[in-house]
Design a protein around this motif. Structure first.
Motif, PDB file in Angstrom:
ATOM      1  N   HIS A   1     -37.865   2.963  16.779  1.00 28.11           N
ATOM      2  CA  HIS A   1     -37.379   1.753  16.099  1.00 28.11           C
ATOM      3  C   HIS A   1     -38.154   1.432  14.816  1.00 28.11           C
ATOM      4  O   HIS A   1     -38.051   0.319  14.300  1.00 28.11           O
ATOM      5  CB  HIS A   1     -37.436   0.526  17.022  1.00 28.11           C
ATOM      6  N   ALA A   2     -38.947   2.368  14.318  1.00 27.73           N
ATOM      7  CA  ALA A   2     -39.746   2.119  13.110  1.00 27.73           C
ATOM      8  C   ALA A   2     -39.069   2.749  11.887  1.00 27.73           C
ATOM      9  O   ALA A   2     -38.080   3.480  12.000  1.00 27.73           O
ATOM     10  CB  ALA A   2     -41.157   2.675  13.288  1.00 27.73           C
ATOM     11  N   ASP A   3     -39.624   2.449  10.730  1.00 28.07           N
ATOM     12  CA  ASP A   3     -39.124   3.015   9.486  1.00 28.07           C
ATOM     13  C   ASP A   3     -39.136   4.544   9.578  1.00 28.07           C
ATOM     14  O   ASP A   3     -40.160   5.146   9.922  1.00 28.07           O
ATOM     15  CB  ASP A   3     -40.008   2.549   8.330  1.00 28.07           C
ATOM     16  N   PRO A   4     -38.020   5.219   9.273  1.00 31.59           N
ATOM     17  CA  PRO A   4     -37.928   6.682   9.441  1.00 31.59           C
ATOM     18  C   PRO A   4     -38.967   7.471   8.651  1.00 31.59           C
ATOM     19  O   PRO A   4     -39.334   8.586   9.059  1.00 31.59           O
ATOM     20  CB  PRO A   4     -36.505   6.996   8.950  1.00 31.59           C
ATOM     21  N   PHE A   5     -39.472   6.911   7.544  1.00 28.56           N
ATOM     22  CA  PHE A   5     -40.423   7.682   6.735  1.00 28.56           C
ATOM     23  C   PHE A   5     -41.709   7.992   7.504  1.00 28.56           C
ATOM     24  O   PHE A   5     -42.434   8.939   7.181  1.00 28.56           O
ATOM     25  CB  PHE A   5     -40.735   6.953   5.430  1.00 28.56           C
ATOM     26  N   LEU A   6     -41.997   7.185   8.541  1.00 25.77           N
ATOM     27  CA  LEU A   6     -43.220   7.410   9.319  1.00 25.77           C
ATOM     28  C   LEU A   6     -43.178   8.757  10.038  1.00 25.77           C
ATOM     29  O   LEU A   6     -44.212   9.419  10.205  1.00 25.77           O
ATOM     30  CB  LEU A   6     -43.414   6.277  10.326  1.00 25.77           C
TER      31      LEU A   6
END
Length: 536
Positions: free
Chosen positions: A409-414
């Protein structure tokens, strides 16, 4: 003496004086007594014809109350009536069932760790993305006990919570706390982060070089989690700095002075005060307040975030108010140093007991780009990407950022900055299943990941060429599941609260019982009347 003397008039007179006198009532006295008896009979008959005994009056009152109660239950007051009977056992008060379950948690709990082993540490130093492999689970059994319990007149209770963990080899399988891993060294990363803008940064860099500090270390799982890892910088601080100086100098935080080693759970096992002092509402006056936190460490707001993000609200974490609504579930966590929100996902079932599932979504750790106003979660002007929580102020200044496992559920760039992660809801979602009518968790999977902010800093040779990223170190899961015995009791209670059949059955029973009581009283009164009438 001769026979004539025995029957002489004088002898007869003497004998008469020895016997009691017999009197004959007068005619007027006989008439008076007869009249009194007749009046008494008439009065008794009138009483039996027109009066009601105390027993009959009491019976009619009981019947009336049952009739009112049955009408109230059919008018929508069924659950309120049942809660009125259950309330003494639901509130947190000495002797109640809820108090026994709350004081020392009877539900088996497991703490499962999954550690990320770095397979290319030398390449990371030169700016390459880390490649990690997940090791685990490493499982400890977890226990909770409330101590120093004090009840207050305002219907709250103050307490400490002691937690401790015991290694579970069976649940861990072939894994061992002695397994060796390569992991990012928290100490130099933390010290560099805390002093990155300080005038003395070059001194810290020279210290790193002198002490031969390492960016990655080879250690064991047990040491990095509980036992503690020794570090040359930490040793130097303990010997040279803290004994003669205030630890709030160039490091900006006093907490690090308390540790001679580093581990994520160092000195937490069996600690009474680590989780802090809680004050919780008992629900005595109002069940809708049951389990809600009032304050933590004598404050209604933490110092870790700006208002309103610092507000301490929601449940204290183990019990919730009955009649939970569908939209969301809010609880305060001392591990997160904040009140977190879980959102309704779906209906669920366990051991034939149905409940509601709440889970962490992309709004749980959202930044202001997704939820306007969440910029109050920024710390020292450092705002986390969505899906991460900046826990720097909560972790003694360490650049710790919390997320769901594998950046779910986090920003995909991570995910683009690390190889070896693959998020999925089944294994990595944070969820709690609640029996809404009772506010009792029946299944808990609390999953969180600890990440370190790795930043290339030109003032530190150790970090000069590293990638700019959020480095995953480990994730853990607190798992708890209601026992079959508790599930049976909860199932019985929820059946009574939910079942329309039970509602109708109780209503019919009360109504029929009220009619029977009235009928018996009427019949007894009529029999008494008939008996008196026949006597006339």
């Amino acid at each position: 003496m001769d026979a004539d003397n025995l029957i002489s008039p004088q002898g007869v007179e003497g004998a008469g004086e020895m016997e009691p006198a017999i009197t004959t009532p007068r005619d007027d006295e006989t008439d008076s007594d007869a009249g009194s008896t007749t009046e008494l009979f008439k009065t008794s008959r009138a009483s039996r014809l027109h009066g009601i005994s105390c027993c009959q009056i009491f019976s009619l009152l009981i019947a009336f109350l049952m009739l009112v109660l049955s009408i109230a239950m059919m008018s929508g007051c069924y659950q309120l009536t049942i809660y009125a009977f259950l309330k003494p056992q639901l509130v947190i008060s000495e002797g109640s069932n809820a108090y026994k379950l709350w004081k020392e948690t009877p539900v088996p709990m497991l703490l499962k760790f999954h550690v990320f082993n770095v397979t290319n540490p030398e390449e990371v130093k030169d700016g390459w993305n880390p490649i990690v492999t997940e090791l685990g689970p490493y499982v400890w059994r977890e226990y909770h006990k409330k101590e120093n319990i004090t009840f207050h007149p305002n219907e709250t209770v103050t307490y400490y919570q002691r937690r401790w963990w015991v290694w579970d080899q069976e649940e861990s399988g072939t894994n061992s706390p002695n397994d060796t891993i390569v992991i990012l060294n928290v100490i130099p990363v933390t010290v560099a982060w805390m002093t990155r803008n300080h005038i003395y940064a070059f001194i810290i860099d020279a210290l790193f070089n002198k002490l031969d500090e390492k960016l990655f270390i080879n250690t064991t799982v047990g040491k990095i989690l509980f036992d503690g890892v020794e570090d040359p910088v930490l040793d130097w601080l303990q010997k040279e700095v803290f004994p003669v100086n205030d630890s709030t100098n160039i490091l900006g935080s006093g907490g690090i002075a308390e540790f001679d080693k580093f581990a994520w759970f160092y000195k937490r096992n069996m600690s009474l005060e680590y989780d802090g002092l809680f004050n919780m509402k008992t629900g005595t006056n109002n069940l809708s307040d049951l389990g809600l936190i009032d304050w933590w460490n004598k404050e209604h707001g933490t110092s870790f975030y700006q208002p309103p993000c610092n507000q301490i609200v929601g449940s204290a974490g183990e019990i919730f108010p009955p009649n939970q609504q569908k939209d969301k579930l809010v609880f305060f966590s001392s591990d997160l140093c904040m009140s977190a929100t879980l959102f309704y996902k779906e209906e669920t079932q366990f051991a034939n007991v149905s409940g509601k599932r709440y889970w962490g979504t992309n709004h749980t750790f959202a930044n202001s780009s997704m939820v306007p106003g969440n910029e109050c979660y920024c710390v020292n002007d450092v705002c986390a990407p969505t899906g991460l929580l900046n826990a720097e102020s909560c972790r003694m200044g360490a650049p710790a950022f919390l997320s769901f496992p594998h950046f779910l559920h986090a920003d995909p760039f991570l995910l683009d900055s690390v190889d070896g992660l693959s998020p999925n809801e089944t294994e990595h979602a944070f969820n709690i299943d609640i029996i809404p009518e009772l506010g009792v968790p029946m299944n808990v999977n609390a999953r969180l990941q600890i990440n370190l902010r790795l930043l290339p800093l030109k003032n530190f040779r150790l970090l000069r060429n590293v990638p700019d990223m959020y480095f995953p170190t480990l994730w853990f899961e607190i798992k708890a599941q209601m026992t079959p015995e508790l599930a049976h009791h909860a199932g019985t209670a929820t059946f009574i609260l939910r079942s329309p059949f039970t509602n109708v059955a109780i209503w019919c029973f009360l109504l029929i019982l009220a009619i029977i009581i009235v009928a018996v009283v009427v019949i007894r009164m009529r029999r008494g009347y008939n008996a008196v009438a026949q006597g006339d």
